[in-house]
Design a protein around this motif. Sequence first.
Motif, PDB file in Angstrom:
ATOM      1  N   ARG A   1      -2.407  -1.484   5.815  1.00  0.00           N
ATOM      2  CA  ARG A   1      -2.650  -0.511   6.880  1.00  0.00           C
ATOM      3  C   ARG A   1      -2.967  -1.260   8.167  1.00  0.00           C
ATOM      4  NH1 ARG A   1      -3.490   4.710   7.166  1.00  0.00           N
ATOM      5  NH2 ARG A   1      -3.759   4.905   4.921  1.00  0.00           N
ATOM      6  N   VAL A   2      -2.295  -0.839   9.246  1.00  0.00           N
ATOM      7  CA  VAL A   2      -2.544  -1.353  10.585  1.00  0.00           C
ATOM      8  C   VAL A   2      -2.787  -0.138  11.468  1.00  0.00           C
ATOM      9  CG1 VAL A   2      -1.649  -2.694  12.519  1.00  0.00           C
ATOM     10  CG2 VAL A   2      -1.000  -3.298  10.178  1.00  0.00           C
ATOM     11  N   ASP A   3      -4.015   0.014  11.952  1.00  0.00           N
ATOM     12  CA  ASP A   3      -4.424   1.204  12.703  1.00  0.00           C
ATOM     13  C   ASP A   3      -4.148   2.452  11.867  1.00  0.00           C
ATOM     14  OD1 ASP A   3      -5.372  -0.297  14.862  1.00  0.00           O
ATOM     15  OD2 ASP A   3      -3.403  -0.297  15.825  1.00  0.00           O
ATOM     16  N   GLU A   4      -3.243   3.313  12.298  1.00  0.00           N
ATOM     17  CA  GLU A   4      -2.951   4.560  11.579  1.00  0.00           C
ATOM     18  C   GLU A   4      -1.673   4.478  10.751  1.00  0.00           C
ATOM     19  OE1 GLU A   4      -5.000   7.243  11.548  1.00  0.00           O
ATOM     20  OE2 GLU A   4      -6.365   5.996  12.698  1.00  0.00           O
ATOM     21  N   LYS A   5      -1.017   3.320  10.735  1.00  0.00           N
ATOM     22  CA  LYS A   5       0.265   3.188  10.038  1.00  0.00           C
ATOM     23  C   LYS A   5       0.120   2.355   8.770  1.00  0.00           C
ATOM     24  CE  LYS A   5       3.094   3.630  14.143  1.00  0.00           C
ATOM     25  NZ  LYS A   5       4.193   3.061  14.919  1.00  0.00           N
ATOM     26  N   THR A   6       0.907   2.695   7.756  1.00  0.00           N
ATOM     27  CA  THR A   6       0.940   1.938   6.512  1.00  0.00           C
ATOM     28  C   THR A   6       2.327   1.339   6.348  1.00  0.00           C
ATOM     29  OG1 THR A   6      -0.675   3.428   5.510  1.00  0.00           O
ATOM     30  CG2 THR A   6       0.608   2.059   4.018  1.00  0.00           C
ATOM     31  N   PHE A   7       2.378   0.048   6.031  1.00  0.00           N
ATOM     32  CA  PHE A   7       3.633  -0.675   5.852  1.00  0.00           C
ATOM     33  C   PHE A   7       3.726  -1.167   4.419  1.00  0.00           C
ATOM     34  CE2 PHE A   7       2.465  -1.078  10.286  1.00  0.00           C
ATOM     35  CZ  PHE A   7       3.649  -0.823  10.950  1.00  0.00           C
ATOM     36  N   VAL A   8       4.953  -1.254   3.901  1.00  0.00           N
ATOM     37  CA  VAL A   8       5.194  -1.738   2.546  1.00  0.00           C
ATOM     38  C   VAL A   8       6.153  -2.909   2.619  1.00  0.00           C
ATOM     39  CG1 VAL A   8       6.085  -1.160   0.266  1.00  0.00           C
ATOM     40  CG2 VAL A   8       4.844   0.563   1.584  1.00  0.00           C
ATOM     41  N   GLY A   9       5.824  -3.995   1.929  1.00  0.00           N
ATOM     42  CA  GLY A   9       6.697  -5.152   1.911  1.00  0.00           C
ATOM     43  C   GLY A   9       6.229  -6.175   0.907  1.00  0.00           C
ATOM     44  N   TYR A  10       6.924  -7.296   0.847  1.00  0.00           N
ATOM     45  CA  TYR A  10       6.578  -8.362  -0.089  1.00  0.00           C
ATOM     46  C   TYR A  10       5.545  -9.300   0.536  1.00  0.00           C
ATOM     47  CZ  TYR A  10      10.423  -6.852  -2.998  1.00  0.00           C
ATOM     48  OH  TYR A  10      11.258  -6.100  -3.794  1.00  0.00           O
ATOM     49  N   PRO A  11       4.540  -9.725  -0.225  1.00  0.00           N
ATOM     50  CA  PRO A  11       3.520 -10.621   0.319  1.00  0.00           C
ATOM     51  C   PRO A  11       4.100 -11.997   0.663  1.00  0.00           C
ATOM     52  CG  PRO A  11       3.192 -10.327  -2.033  1.00  0.00           C
ATOM     53  CD  PRO A  11       4.293  -9.391  -1.628  1.00  0.00           C
ATOM     54  N   VAL A  12       3.573 -12.587   1.725  1.00  0.00           N
ATOM     55  CA  VAL A  12       3.967 -13.934   2.137  1.00  0.00           C
ATOM     56  C   VAL A  12       3.170 -14.924   1.308  1.00  0.00           C
ATOM     57  CG1 VAL A  12       3.920 -15.581   4.052  1.00  0.00           C
ATOM     58  CG2 VAL A  12       4.527 -13.191   4.472  1.00  0.00           C
ATOM     59  N   GLN A  13       3.854 -15.934   0.790  1.00  0.00           N
ATOM     60  CA  GLN A  13       3.182 -16.957  -0.018  1.00  0.00           C
ATOM     61  C   GLN A  13       2.275 -17.811   0.874  1.00  0.00           C
ATOM     62  OE1 GLN A  13       3.332 -17.198  -3.327  1.00  0.00           O
ATOM     63  NE2 GLN A  13       4.660 -15.406  -3.332  1.00  0.00           N
ATOM     64  N   ALA A  14       1.130 -18.191   0.353  1.00  0.00           N
ATOM     65  CA  ALA A  14       0.187 -19.028   1.096  1.00  0.00           C
ATOM     66  C   ALA A  14       0.768 -20.431   1.277  1.00  0.00           C
ATOM     67  CB  ALA A  14      -1.131 -19.119   0.355  1.00  0.00           C
ATOM     68  N   ALA A  15       0.492 -21.024   2.437  1.00  0.00           N
ATOM     69  CA  ALA A  15       0.926 -22.390   2.700  1.00  0.00           C
ATOM     70  C   ALA A  15       0.067 -23.348   1.876  1.00  0.00           C
ATOM     71  CB  ALA A  15       0.792 -22.713   4.181  1.00  0.00           C
ATOM     72  N   ARG A  16       0.690 -24.378   1.375  1.00  0.00           N
ATOM     73  CA  ARG A  16      -0.034 -25.349   0.545  1.00  0.00           C
ATOM     74  C   ARG A  16      -0.038 -26.706   1.229  1.00  0.00           C
ATOM     75  NH1 ARG A  16      -0.068 -23.635  -5.262  1.00  0.00           N
ATOM     76  NH2 ARG A  16       0.800 -21.550  -5.207  1.00  0.00           N
ATOM     77  N   ALA A  17      -1.237 -27.288   1.321  1.00  0.00           N
ATOM     78  CA  ALA A  17      -1.352 -28.617   1.925  1.00  0.00           C
ATOM     79  C   ALA A  17      -0.871 -29.663   0.918  1.00  0.00           C
ATOM     80  CB  ALA A  17      -2.796 -28.897   2.288  1.00  0.00           C
TER      81      ALA A  17
END
Length: 46
Positions: A29-45
């Motif tokens: 949720r961003v403000d009043e809107k809801t978005f659906v999508g695939y999660p971004v993988q975390a960057a690995r050091a």
Amino acid sequence: MIRTITIGSCVSVQGVVVGQLADGKVMVRVDEKTFVGYPVQAARAS
């Protein structure tokens, strides 16, 4: 928890997680809107 998701080939959205779908997609949720999508993988050091 805040997550970043991709909702297109090059469009990303960052917001508060409100749910997770069975196919691996995440709802944020961003403000009043809801978005659906695939999660971004975390960057690995290295």
